[in-house]
Design a protein around this motif. Structure first.
Motif, short mmCIF file in Angstrom:
data_model
loop_
_atom_site.label_atom_id
_atom_site.label_comp_id
_atom_site.label_asym_id
_atom_site.label_seq_id
_atom_site.Cartn_x
_atom_site.Cartn_y
_atom_site.Cartn_z
N LEU A 162 0.84 -1.19 0.00
CA LEU A 162 0.00 0.00 0.00
C LEU A 162 0.88 1.24 0.00
CD1 LEU A 162 -2.23 -2.03 0.70
CD2 LEU A 162 -3.20 -0.31 2.23
N GLU A 163 0.59 2.16 -0.91
CA GLU A 163 1.31 3.42 -0.94
C GLU A 163 0.93 4.28 0.26
OE1 GLU A 163 3.57 3.98 -3.16
OE2 GLU A 163 3.13 2.26 -4.48
N GLU A 164 1.79 5.22 0.59
CA GLU A 164 1.55 6.09 1.75
C GLU A 164 0.26 6.89 1.60
OE1 GLU A 164 3.82 9.66 4.25
OE2 GLU A 164 4.90 8.48 2.76
N ASN A 165 -0.05 7.28 0.37
CA ASN A 165 -1.26 8.08 0.12
C ASN A 165 -2.37 7.25 -0.53
OD1 ASN A 165 -0.04 7.71 -2.33
ND2 ASN A 165 -0.31 9.82 -3.05
N GLU A 166 -2.35 5.94 -0.33
CA GLU A 166 -3.34 5.05 -0.96
C GLU A 166 -4.75 5.43 -0.54
OE1 GLU A 166 -3.36 2.79 -3.82
OE2 GLU A 166 -1.77 1.82 -2.66
N THR A 167 -5.66 5.47 -1.51
CA THR A 167 -7.08 5.71 -1.23
C THR A 167 -7.89 4.47 -1.58
OG1 THR A 167 -7.63 6.54 -3.44
CG2 THR A 167 -6.78 8.15 -1.84
N GLY A 168 -9.13 4.45 -1.12
CA GLY A 168 -10.01 3.36 -1.50
C GLY A 168 -10.15 3.28 -3.00
N CYS A 169 -10.21 4.42 -3.66
CA CYS A 169 -10.37 4.46 -5.12
C CYS A 169 -9.15 3.90 -5.83
CB CYS A 169 -10.63 5.90 -5.56
SG CYS A 169 -10.96 6.08 -7.32
N SER A 170 -7.95 4.34 -5.44
CA SER A 170 -6.74 3.88 -6.12
C SER A 170 -6.50 2.39 -5.87
CB SER A 170 -5.52 4.70 -5.67
OG SER A 170 -5.24 4.52 -4.29
N LEU A 171 -6.75 1.93 -4.63
CA LEU A 171 -6.53 0.52 -4.33
C LEU A 171 -7.56 -0.36 -5.04
CD1 LEU A 171 -4.90 -1.57 -2.83
CD2 LEU A 171 -6.34 -1.21 -0.82
N HIS A 172 -8.79 0.12 -5.13
CA HIS A 172 -9.82 -0.61 -5.88
C HIS A 172 -9.36 -0.91 -7.30
CE1 HIS A 172 -13.15 -0.59 -8.79
NE2 HIS A 172 -13.90 -1.17 -7.87
N ASP A 173 -8.85 0.12 -7.99
CA ASP A 173 -8.46 -0.06 -9.38
C ASP A 173 -7.27 -1.01 -9.52
OD1 ASP A 173 -10.49 1.67 -9.94
OD2 ASP A 173 -9.22 3.37 -10.46
N LYS A 174 -6.31 -0.90 -8.58
CA LYS A 174 -5.15 -1.80 -8.63
C LYS A 174 -5.57 -3.26 -8.42
CE LYS A 174 -1.88 1.62 -6.78
NZ LYS A 174 -1.04 1.97 -5.61
N LEU A 175 -6.46 -3.48 -7.44
CA LEU A 175 -6.85 -4.85 -7.11
C LEU A 175 -7.77 -5.43 -8.18
CD1 LEU A 175 -7.39 -4.74 -3.25
CD2 LEU A 175 -5.33 -5.34 -4.54
N ALA A 176 -8.58 -4.60 -8.81
CA ALA A 176 -9.43 -5.09 -9.90
C ALA A 176 -8.57 -5.64 -11.04
CB ALA A 176 -10.35 -3.98 -10.40
N ALA A 177 -7.52 -4.90 -11.39
CA ALA A 177 -6.62 -5.36 -12.45
C ALA A 177 -5.82 -6.58 -11.99
CB ALA A 177 -5.68 -4.22 -12.85
N LEU A 178 -5.36 -6.56 -10.75
CA LEU A 178 -4.59 -7.69 -10.22
C LEU A 178 -5.45 -8.95 -10.14
CD1 LEU A 178 -1.82 -8.48 -8.98
CD2 LEU A 178 -2.80 -7.93 -6.72
N GLY A 179 -6.72 -8.77 -9.77
CA GLY A 179 -7.62 -9.91 -9.69
C GLY A 179 -7.82 -10.58 -11.04
N ALA A 180 -7.91 -9.78 -12.09
CA ALA A 180 -8.07 -10.32 -13.44
C ALA A 180 -6.86 -11.15 -13.85
CB ALA A 180 -8.32 -9.20 -14.44
N SER A 181 -5.66 -10.63 -13.60
CA SER A 181 -4.46 -11.37 -13.99
C SER A 181 -4.28 -12.62 -13.14
CB SER A 181 -3.23 -10.47 -13.89
OG SER A 181 -3.00 -10.06 -12.54
N ALA A 182 -4.62 -12.53 -11.83
CA ALA A 182 -4.51 -13.70 -10.96
C ALA A 182 -5.49 -14.79 -11.38
CB ALA A 182 -4.76 -13.30 -9.51
N LEU A 183 -6.68 -14.38 -11.81
CA LEU A 183 -7.68 -15.35 -12.28
C LEU A 183 -7.16 -16.12 -13.49
CD1 LEU A 183 -10.56 -16.55 -12.28
CD2 LEU A 183 -11.27 -14.56 -13.66
N LEU A 184 -6.60 -15.41 -14.46
CA LEU A 184 -6.07 -16.09 -15.65
C LEU A 184 -4.90 -17.00 -15.29
CD1 LEU A 184 -6.13 -13.41 -18.50
CD2 LEU A 184 -7.85 -15.12 -17.88
N GLU A 185 -4.09 -16.59 -14.31
CA GLU A 185 -2.97 -17.42 -13.88
C GLU A 185 -3.45 -18.71 -13.22
OE1 GLU A 185 0.78 -17.24 -10.73
OE2 GLU A 185 0.02 -15.38 -11.61
N ALA A 186 -4.55 -18.62 -12.47
CA ALA A 186 -5.03 -19.78 -11.72
C ALA A 186 -5.81 -20.76 -12.58
CB ALA A 186 -5.90 -19.31 -10.55
N LEU A 187 -6.48 -20.30 -13.63
CA LEU A 187 -7.40 -21.15 -14.37
C LEU A 187 -6.78 -22.44 -14.91
CD1 LEU A 187 -9.78 -18.81 -16.43
CD2 LEU A 187 -10.29 -20.19 -14.39
#
Length: 314
Positions: A160-185
């Protein structure tokens, strides 16, 4: 990816779900159906509005289903007709009952926005920022009847960045979730990825956010209030009162200056860098805010029309 596309039913609703759906589409998976929440009234006109997942699925020519519940036997029979190998759930908004969880050949997997078993539940992104966590991440989890209690296929963490917001973390995790899903399938499909049970003793719960908890209590330490303002962006947005006016707080920082013997809520100084407010422990500098009926603005712009030094937020 796997040698042959998987027959998938996708269930999701908000923007967080969209990158995972797009990733499956782009990967050439056989998406038999997309399930999402019914259209809801939105905006000032309260017009019925499609979910982001519905918009994405419709644009891709995928069949969309919007049952108000998955507990209706007729809905369950209809879902089974898709003969899915796997159900992929990403922030759908409904718990999947046992008659839905059981039929798919490969079961049901969930893309969850935390490093389970930490932050099971509805609001893991905001809660990890509120708690001062140093990292977050996503979990690809096998689903069972309990709330986010299923076994873990794969996890990916980010700091988490020092100035992390709910909005910025949401977008990072949404993208990370997509790549993790493809890796796991592939490993889920061929059985080489074995899910590990969660340690329930380490579980924490991310309760749903409410508007009531967004009210600033200036007797709390500045470091906690700074986390609160960042965590509640974009919703429910931290707020305070100045006289009869409600101010929504969108940005803050911790200045390296002494608060002095000021009561909590007192504006100690105000200028180009922001509005410094005394708290229960230390100063909090408000850098961005939103008066009632106005757009968010820099604190310096607000000060052009308002004198607040010496006033008290409440």
């Amino acid at each position: 990816m796997t040698t042959a596309p998987l027959k998938i039913v996708f269930a999701g609703t908000p923007p967080f779900s969209v990158p995972s759906l797009r990733a499956l589409i782009d990967a050439g998976q056989d998406i038999r159906a997309v399930y999402t929440q019914p259209d809801r009234p939105a905006g000032r006109g309260r017009r019925l509005t499609a979910s982001p997942v519905k918009e994405t699925a419709t644009a891709a020519g995928l069949p969309v289903f919007q049952p108000p519940t998955l507990r209706d036997p007729g809905v369950v029979r209809s879902l089974r007709r898709h003969e899915a190998d796997l159900i992929v759930v990403v922030a759908y908004g409904h718990l999947l009952p046992p008659p839905v969880l059981e039929p798919p050949r490969l079961g049901c997997v969930n893309v969850h926005a935390s490093l389970l078993p930490r932050w099971r539940g509805a609001a893991p992104i905001a809660r990890c920022i509120l708690a001062g966590d140093r990292e977050s991440g996503v979990t690809i989890m096998g689903m069972e009847a309990g709330l986010d209690t299923g076994p873990l296929y794969l996890q990916q963490a980010i700091p988490l960045e020092e100035n992390e917001t709910g909005c910025s973390l949401h977008d990072k995790l949404a993208a990370l979730g997509a790549s993790a899903l493809l890796e796991a399938l592939p490993g889920i499909a061929d059985g080489t990825l074995t899910p590990e049970p969660q340690d329930d003793a380490l579980a924490t719960y991310a309760e749903k956010l409410t508007k009531e908890e967004a009210r600033i209590d200036w007797s709390r330490p500045a470091v906690e209030l700074n986390r609160m303002i960042r965590a509640f962006d974009p919703w429910p947005v931290a707020q305070t009162r100045l006289g009869e006016t409600t101010l929504r707080l969108w940005g803050s920082e911790l200045p390296d200056v002494d608060a002095g013997p000021e009561p909590p809520g007192r504006v100690v100084r105000a200028g180009k860098t922001g509005i410094d407010v005394a708290t229960g422990d230390g100063l909090l500098r408000i850098t961005r805010l939103q008066p009632q009926g106005r757009r968010p603005m820099a604190a310096a712009a607000f000060l052009n029309a308002h004198h607040v030094e010496g006033e008290t937020f409440g």
